[in-house]
Structures are given as C-alpha cells and as structure tokens.
Write a protein that holds these residues in place. Structure first.
Motif, PDB file in Angstrom:
ATOM      1  N   CYS A  76      50.831  48.869 -60.246  1.00  8.44           N
ATOM      2  CA  CYS A  76      49.781  49.764 -60.744  1.00  8.44           C
ATOM      3  C   CYS A  76      49.671  51.000 -59.847  1.00  8.44           C
ATOM      4  CB  CYS A  76      48.449  49.017 -60.774  1.00  8.44           C
ATOM      5  SG  CYS A  76      47.003  50.065 -60.959  1.00  8.44           S
ATOM      6  N   PRO A  77      49.901  52.201 -60.386  1.00  4.12           N
ATOM      7  CA  PRO A  77      49.841  53.401 -59.547  1.00  4.12           C
ATOM      8  C   PRO A  77      48.447  53.672 -58.990  1.00  4.12           C
ATOM      9  CG  PRO A  77      50.075  53.983 -61.869  1.00  4.12           C
ATOM     10  CD  PRO A  77      50.288  52.504 -61.776  1.00  4.12           C
ATOM     11  N   LEU A  82      44.570  53.625 -54.399  1.00  2.00           N
ATOM     12  CA  LEU A  82      43.455  52.983 -53.701  1.00  2.00           C
ATOM     13  C   LEU A  82      43.894  52.506 -52.320  1.00  2.00           C
ATOM     14  CD1 LEU A  82      40.550  51.819 -53.698  1.00  2.00           C
ATOM     15  CD2 LEU A  82      41.528  49.712 -54.632  1.00  2.00           C
ATOM     16  N   GLU A  83      45.058  51.879 -52.246  1.00  2.00           N
ATOM     17  CA  GLU A  83      45.546  51.386 -50.959  1.00  2.00           C
ATOM     18  C   GLU A  83      45.778  52.547 -49.989  1.00  2.00           C
ATOM     19  OE1 GLU A  83      46.985  49.296 -47.742  1.00  2.00           O
ATOM     20  OE2 GLU A  83      45.811  48.602 -49.465  1.00  2.00           O
ATOM     21  N   GLN A 144      55.981  52.006 -53.092  1.00  2.00           N
ATOM     22  CA  GLN A 144      55.777  51.533 -54.461  1.00  2.00           C
ATOM     23  C   GLN A 144      56.698  52.255 -55.448  1.00  2.00           C
ATOM     24  OE1 GLN A 144      52.070  52.656 -56.466  1.00  2.00           O
ATOM     25  NE2 GLN A 144      51.771  50.524 -57.070  1.00  2.00           N
ATOM     26  N   PRO A 145      57.375  51.509 -56.326  1.00  2.00           N
ATOM     27  CA  PRO A 145      58.215  52.160 -57.337  1.00  2.00           C
ATOM     28  C   PRO A 145      57.367  52.794 -58.433  1.00  2.00           C
ATOM     29  CG  PRO A 145      58.180  49.795 -57.701  1.00  2.00           C
ATOM     30  CD  PRO A 145      57.430  50.036 -56.420  1.00  2.00           C
ATOM     31  N   ALA A 146      57.998  53.667 -59.207  1.00  2.00           N
ATOM     32  CA  ALA A 146      57.323  54.273 -60.346  1.00  2.00           C
ATOM     33  C   ALA A 146      57.033  53.210 -61.399  1.00  2.00           C
ATOM     34  CB  ALA A 146      58.175  55.388 -60.941  1.00  2.00           C
ATOM     35  N   GLU A 147      55.918  53.378 -62.102  1.00  2.00           N
ATOM     36  CA  GLU A 147      55.521  52.387 -63.095  1.00  2.00           C
ATOM     37  C   GLU A 147      56.586  52.207 -64.174  1.00  2.00           C
ATOM     38  OE1 GLU A 147      51.647  51.310 -65.925  1.00  2.00           O
ATOM     39  OE2 GLU A 147      51.714  53.198 -64.809  1.00  2.00           O
TER      40      GLU A 147
END
Length: 227
Positions: A76-77, A82-83, A144-147
C-alpha cells in the motif's frame, strides 16, 4: 504580429493553461482521496489491544500511557507514506515510554507481493524475533515497490531479511516456500473481523485516528497527542 501568427501561440497558451488546471485538479482529487481513506469512520473498528495478538510486532512499553495500532499492507503506497512520515517519531516516543505501537501487516490489496512480504515478515518474526522483524518491516517500506509492479522475488526478500539481521539459512526456506501463508490468511481474517477494510488504519488508544487533512498533518497531530 499578424493574426495568423498570433493564433497558434494563443492556442498553445490556452492548451498549457488547461493542462495546468487539469494537473491541479488531479492533485486536489488525489489529496482528497488520501484524506478520505484515512478519515473514513463509517464503520466501527474493534481491534484487539496493542501487543495482544500474534499478527504483528510491537515496540515500546506495554504499560505506556498510550497505544497505537497500525493495520497495513506492505504494498500500500499510503502505508509507505505513513511509515516515512511517522516511523522515526513513533520509535522515539516508544523509546521514551510514551506509547506502545503495534504494527499489523495483512493482505488487503490481494496481490502476490502483499502475501509474499507478509509471509516473509512472519517468517522473520518467528525465527529471528521481534527486533529483527521490526527492522525488516522498516526495510520493506524503505524500498517499497510500486503498487503496479514489478514485484521483488523471494531472493530480494531474503536479502532484505539478512540486512535486517536475520540468518539466511534460518529464513530462506520459509520465505521461498510460503511457510507462514496461513499466518497471513489469519491476520487478514483478524483485520476483517475487527472492521478494517482500508490501509493504513491507525488506532489511538483503541479509537480510529483521523485528525488531519494531509499525511504529514495527520502524523504531526498523532505525535502531538502522544507527547
């Protein structure tokens, strides 16, 4: 300047103006969508207290005056945003004894990566312990990878786990074989049973937290409530 020369320039100027309006509208709509996702309180969330389930990792003192529970999907992007905005501050407040924070990943987006990453997290939690699992959690969001993909493979997840402090021989079999996919299924069911249907879902002292119009404003207000 002749009318013939002026007309194409005017058309280009008008096109640029219209394009700028469209971009602005997209940004406004996108911001509104994010806020609405975070502020949707149309349902009751009945989550178990922080640290009371096996479907997450908690940091801080269980007897701290505040509890924060965060339901998230590793793909989730908005969870990534948020992180990025809250991770360091929540870690600081947890170290100061002001909050007990429970991160609960599950499969909301129904993608292979959502399952694979949560499975890898559960494997690391099981064989390497909560401290390494929390570091692994942070590493997954930092890269993080793209959604829409492409999604990293098992080797990448193993490498991230090793970077977080896990031993490769301990985590590779479970990550490659999906040893904790039932954990992911159970975590997803537990989130649904609690009434969670979007990510990130943030609870402060058992209540859905929705104070803010942007991600940074929401995080700033959350931190202020915990200080």
């Amino acid at each position: 300047m002749s009318t013939k020369t002026r007309a194409p320039q005017e058309r280009r100027s008008n096109a640029l103006a219209v394009g700028g309006v469209v971009v602005a509208m997209i940004l406004v709509i996108g911001a509104g969508f994010l806020v609405n996702r975070l502020r949707d309180s149309s349902q009751d969330i009945a989550a178990a207290p922080a640290g009371s389930t096996e479907h997450g990792v908690a940091i801080g003192d269980p007897d701290a005056p505040h509890q924060v529970v965060i339901y998230e999907d590793f793909l989730c992007p908005y969870c990534g945003q948020l992180e990025a905005a809250s991770g360091d501050e929540l870690a600081r407040l947890a170290d100061e004894g002001k909050v007990y924070v429970d991160y609960r990943p599950f499969d909301l987006l129904r993608t292979d990566y959502s399952v694979d990453a949560a499975n890898a997290f559960a494997v690391v939690l099981d064989v390497s312990g909560p401290e390494v699992a929390k570091t692994f959690h942070d590493e997954l969001y930092a890269d993080q990878p793209a959604e829409g993909g492409p999604y990293p493979d098992a080797d990448w997840l193993v490498a991230k786990a090793v970077e977080a402090g896990a031993t490769e021989d301990d985590v590779r079999p479970g990550i490659e074989d999906g040893a904790q996919e039932q954990w992911v299924t159970d975590a997803t069911s537990a989130a649904a049973d609690a009434g969670v249907n979007s990510t990130p879902t943030v609870l402060l002292d058992g209540r859905f937290f929705q104070d803010g119009r942007t991600m940074q404003e929401i995080v700033d207000n959350l931190v202020a409530a915990l200080e």
